[in-house]
Design an enzyme around this catalytic site. Sequence first.
Site, PDB file in Angstrom:
ATOM      1  N   GLU A 151       0.819  -1.219   0.000  1.00 38.62           N
ATOM      2  CA  GLU A 151       0.000   0.000   0.000  1.00 38.62           C
ATOM      3  C   GLU A 151       0.852   1.269   0.000  1.00 38.62           C
ATOM      4  O   GLU A 151       0.416   2.311  -0.474  1.00 38.62           O
ATOM      5  CB  GLU A 151      -0.966   0.015   1.185  1.00 38.62           C
ATOM      6  CG  GLU A 151      -2.097  -1.013   1.087  1.00 38.62           C
ATOM      7  CD  GLU A 151      -1.711  -2.386   1.633  1.00 38.62           C
ATOM      8  OE1 GLU A 151      -0.502  -2.605   1.924  1.00 38.62           O
ATOM      9  OE2 GLU A 151      -2.613  -3.238   1.755  1.00 38.62           O
TER      10      GLU A 151
ATOM     11  N   PHE B 281     -11.074  -7.554  14.524  1.00 42.65           N
ATOM     12  CA  PHE B 281     -10.028  -8.036  13.623  1.00 42.65           C
ATOM     13  C   PHE B 281      -9.726  -6.979  12.562  1.00 42.65           C
ATOM     14  O   PHE B 281     -10.638  -6.462  11.918  1.00 42.65           O
ATOM     15  CB  PHE B 281     -10.471  -9.345  12.955  1.00 42.65           C
ATOM     16  CG  PHE B 281      -9.466  -9.856  11.954  1.00 42.65           C
ATOM     17  CD1 PHE B 281      -8.200 -10.250  12.366  1.00 42.65           C
ATOM     18  CD2 PHE B 281      -9.773  -9.908  10.601  1.00 42.65           C
ATOM     19  CE1 PHE B 281      -7.265 -10.702  11.446  1.00 42.65           C
ATOM     20  CE2 PHE B 281      -8.846 -10.363   9.683  1.00 42.65           C
ATOM     21  CZ  PHE B 281      -7.587 -10.766  10.099  1.00 42.65           C
ATOM     22  N   GLN B 282      -8.475  -6.650  12.387  1.00 40.90           N
ATOM     23  CA  GLN B 282      -8.007  -5.660  11.410  1.00 40.90           C
ATOM     24  C   GLN B 282      -8.625  -4.282  11.598  1.00 40.90           C
ATOM     25  O   GLN B 282      -8.834  -3.551  10.649  1.00 40.90           O
ATOM     26  CB  GLN B 282      -8.220  -6.163   9.977  1.00 40.90           C
ATOM     27  CG  GLN B 282      -7.302  -7.329   9.666  1.00 40.90           C
ATOM     28  CD  GLN B 282      -7.224  -7.670   8.199  1.00 40.90           C
ATOM     29  OE1 GLN B 282      -8.193  -7.498   7.456  1.00 40.90           O
ATOM     30  NE2 GLN B 282      -6.082  -8.159   7.763  1.00 40.90           N
TER      31      GLN B 282
ATOM     32  N   LYS C 152     -17.192  -1.166   6.469  1.00 37.48           N
ATOM     33  CA  LYS C 152     -17.623  -2.147   5.474  1.00 37.48           C
ATOM     34  C   LYS C 152     -19.135  -2.138   5.276  1.00 37.48           C
ATOM     35  O   LYS C 152     -19.626  -2.210   4.144  1.00 37.48           O
ATOM     36  CB  LYS C 152     -17.152  -3.539   5.907  1.00 37.48           C
ATOM     37  CG  LYS C 152     -17.428  -4.615   4.887  1.00 37.48           C
ATOM     38  CD  LYS C 152     -16.775  -5.935   5.290  1.00 37.48           C
ATOM     39  CE  LYS C 152     -16.977  -6.968   4.198  1.00 37.48           C
ATOM     40  NZ  LYS C 152     -16.279  -8.227   4.528  1.00 37.48           N
TER      41      LYS C 152
ATOM     42  N   MET D 186      24.110   8.596   1.756  1.00 38.55           N
ATOM     43  CA  MET D 186      23.986   9.890   2.421  1.00 38.55           C
ATOM     44  C   MET D 186      24.298   9.782   3.908  1.00 38.55           C
ATOM     45  O   MET D 186      24.939  10.656   4.488  1.00 38.55           O
ATOM     46  CB  MET D 186      22.591  10.468   2.203  1.00 38.55           C
ATOM     47  CG  MET D 186      22.450  11.898   2.653  1.00 38.55           C
ATOM     48  SD  MET D 186      23.656  12.980   1.861  1.00 38.55           S
ATOM     49  CE  MET D 186      22.662  13.739   0.588  1.00 38.55           C
TER      50      MET D 186
HETATM   51  C1  LIG Z   1      12.271   5.701   5.013  1.00 42.77           C
HETATM   52  C2  LIG Z   1      13.584   6.310   5.315  1.00 42.77           C
HETATM   53  N1  LIG Z   1      14.420   5.718   6.178  1.00 42.77           N
HETATM   54  C3  LIG Z   1      15.620   6.253   6.470  1.00 42.77           C
HETATM   55  C4  LIG Z   1      16.004   7.429   5.895  1.00 42.77           C
HETATM   56  C5  LIG Z   1      17.351   8.051   6.227  1.00 42.77           C
HETATM   57  N2  LIG Z   1      18.201   8.129   5.053  1.00 42.77           N
HETATM   58  C6  LIG Z   1      18.332   9.263   4.316  1.00 42.77           C
HETATM   59  S1  LIG Z   1      19.336   9.083   3.014  1.00 42.77           S
HETATM   60  C7  LIG Z   1      19.661   7.489   3.410  1.00 42.77           C
HETATM   61  C8  LIG Z   1      20.611   6.670   2.584  1.00 42.77           C
HETATM   62  C9  LIG Z   1      20.052   6.344   1.254  1.00 42.77           C
HETATM   63  O1  LIG Z   1      20.856   5.360   0.677  1.00 42.77           O
HETATM   64  P1  LIG Z   1      20.639   4.906  -0.814  1.00 42.77           P
HETATM   65  O2  LIG Z   1      19.211   4.650  -1.066  1.00 42.77           O
HETATM   66  O3  LIG Z   1      21.547   3.790  -1.103  1.00 42.77           O
HETATM   67  O4  LIG Z   1      21.017   6.220  -1.637  1.00 42.77           O
HETATM   68  P2  LIG Z   1      22.412   7.001  -1.714  1.00 42.77           P
HETATM   69  O5  LIG Z   1      22.446   8.007  -0.612  1.00 42.77           O
HETATM   70  O6  LIG Z   1      23.488   5.988  -1.577  1.00 42.77           O
HETATM   71  O7  LIG Z   1      22.356   7.643  -3.048  1.00 42.77           O
HETATM   72  C10 LIG Z   1      18.978   7.113   4.555  1.00 42.77           C
HETATM   73  C11 LIG Z   1      19.068   5.779   5.198  1.00 42.77           C
HETATM   74  C12 LIG Z   1      15.094   8.039   5.009  1.00 42.77           C
HETATM   75  N3  LIG Z   1      15.345   9.196   4.423  1.00 42.77           N
HETATM   76  N4  LIG Z   1      13.901   7.459   4.724  1.00 42.77           N
END
Ligand SMILES: Cc1ncc(C[n+]2csc(CCOP(=O)(O)OP(=O)(O)O)c2C)c(N)n1
Lengths: 198, 553
Positions: free
Chosen positions: B48, B110-111, B160, B458
């Site tokens: 979803e 439920f749910q 529902k 990042m």
């Molecule tokens: C749902 C979610 N969880 C954690 C983060 C924290 N976060 C920001 S950038 C990042 C790294 C992203 O890594 P990747 O997808 O490999 O992209 P890259 O930075 O290597 O281009 C994370 C874990 C986030 N922004 N969103």
Amino acid sequence: MSANLYGDTTSSPNKDHIISVIVRDEPRVLTRITSMFARRGFNIKSLSVGTTENAGVSRMTIVVGGDDNILQQAIRQLEKLIDVIKVIDHREEKFVDRELVLVKVTITPETRVEVRHIAEDFRARIVDVGRYALMFEVTGDEGKITAFIEQMRPFGIIETMRTGRVALSRGSNADIPTQVYTGGESKSLEPVLGDVEI
Amino acid sequence: MNGAQALWQTLINHNITTVFGYPGGAVIPLYDALTGFPEMRHILVRHEQGASHAAEGWAKSTGEVGVCLATSGPGATNLVTGLADAMMDSVPIVAITGNVPRALIGTDAFQEADITGITMPITKHNYLVRSANDLPRILAEAIRLARSGRPGPVLVDIPKDVQLEAFTGEIPAPHARPEMPAPAQEAIEVALSALRKAQRPILMVGGGAMDASEEIIAFAKAWNIPVITTLMGLGIFPAGDPLWLGMPGMHGSVAANRAITNADVLVGIGLRFDDRVTGKVSRFAKNATIIHVDIDAAEISKLVHAHIPVRGDAAKAARAFTAQPTFLENKEWHAKLQEWKERYVRHPVWSAGYAIKKIVDQLSPDDVLSTDVGQHQMLAAQLARFQKPRKWLTSGGLGTMGFGFPAAIGSALGVPGVRSVVIAGDGGFQMTAQELATLTKYRIPVKIAVINNSFLGMVRQWQELFHENRYSEVWLGDSNPDFIKLADAYGIHAVRATNSEEMESAIEAWLNHDGPSLLEAVVPNEHGVFPMVPAGASLEEMVETHEEAKQKQ
Ligand SMILES: Cc1ncc(C[n+]2csc(CCOP(=O)(O)OP(=O)(O)O)c2C)c(N)n1
């Protein structure tokens, strides 16, 4: 400049502001409003809610703590909520505000008369009489209630309960025109905000 | 007609004929009724969250309301991330959820989940429908609300038994498109008189000006004002135009950030001064008179004090500004900006930046580019050259990993015939990679580029710069799937590039493939995204290289 993430300082002093919020009487309205305050870190000092003379419309009086910027943000965020018909900032016009408080005061045979005298001066009503305590009902603005409690404190206050403040603007005008909320219950979902000059 | 049928009919009356959804017990009546509406296209996603981001991608690329649908409880809670994302980026979506029958609400059935309670702070408004006769009216109001004023997500929760209840009323006609408020003329006059005296003016536009592109261009050109587009505003002003300075903020351009610090008048239109844009607020545009135009009164002076607040529609405000223009020569200012514009980062021949540059250079001005979140997102924002609005889909406010791929699906369906490309990281792609099945099922021609640096890049960059290289839990290289095989497992064409020569031919094979395809670019992991304003620092403290960043520590 308002307070923010980086700890920049605020310029205006903190104080209490009193606002009225006219809302559609829908389920969860109270939650919506209080959760907006909670989420944004605004402080509700007092909150009272009641129905109005018009079906489907409730009225809240909220005392907000904080500087002017916080008040303004709170008002603008409130105005964005779909259930909010109007927000009245009571700084803008003269208003009457009241609070009701129940105060239970300890008495002894020696203090009984004096306590009653003070209560009379404040036009407090005795609503319960016990051997060791009297319960008073006081209505008034904040200053009066605070003064009453301070006068009673030396005798021993057992407990108090305050309703929170309620306020109405002075004068012969209603805070919002009645056409905003006439038209029965199903109207409560109509877009009240867009249609009327308020 | 029952409530469920009334729901589909209402959507169709509103010209909404695509819904991203996933069935379940509490919405079976909706799915049952769906069989009677062949004009309604339901896209079966695989999670979803994918439905909610696809609805966002639809809305962001078309400017129309996107719709997603989920069952009660776990189905509904899976929409939460997309709703929060849509709230932060002002995306008009309507989420429809089923709930347990009215009699069971509040019994921990439920749910059952209190989805209206859960989503209250992350929706513009939400509804629990209590009778079938209310359903079309509420749905129509939800659609109107989603796109009126400052757009945003609205949720409609339908028990529902309400779906099965008889509907006896008439389906209301769609609401007229709400008229956007025009700014007060007095405010415009005050703004214009400040602007006329400006020596170092800048115009900053954000996502709220998405439908004011033409007016913004006319305004900037008539006055000769340099333009900065925020992350959400990329494309509103054509990149590469001599007046364009790039993006501001944490990974903004040198020119944009210096311009902000040195400007004497800053006109902000449709932006909310996010902390990633301003850096330390007290030092943001400290020399400037700030004119802030926004439709949402609560944004004005929320973070940055607006000396001249202008409340109203972005297009109308820009038009009012353009009515009596004064061409501001300001040669010195433009020369200075030109000098700063020369200072951009050159990427080493094989790096994420290089790979992304190669990709964005192949895109046409009509292509829609989505990204996920991370280094690749900031690199794409820096390197892509958008000429038109609604061609750039990214999660700005919430920074939601997993957003990019499903958003690209939404845009591919929303603007058919226009190429939909997504650039994702190896981390974020895996958060919604199961939507590969959705591509296969409907042959949706999304072009996916996975920039594989074997890291949560990042986060790694922050650990490197601010936590002395302690790379705690960010290494993916030991456990990433073989992305080519993964695509293959879903029946999707895929190519890999591991160096600059392979990249050229891989891009060609990838983009020219008829149908969905995936490109994996295996890149070195040591490169960071620069320039960078360290968190909590002011824009003046921007560093342009890795070495400079380390020195400042
Ligand atoms: C749902 C979610 N969880 C954690 C983060 C924290 N976060 C920001 S950038 C990042 C790294 C992203 O890594 P990747 O997808 O490999 O992209 P890259 O930075 O290597 O281009 C994370 C874990 C986030 N922004 N969103």
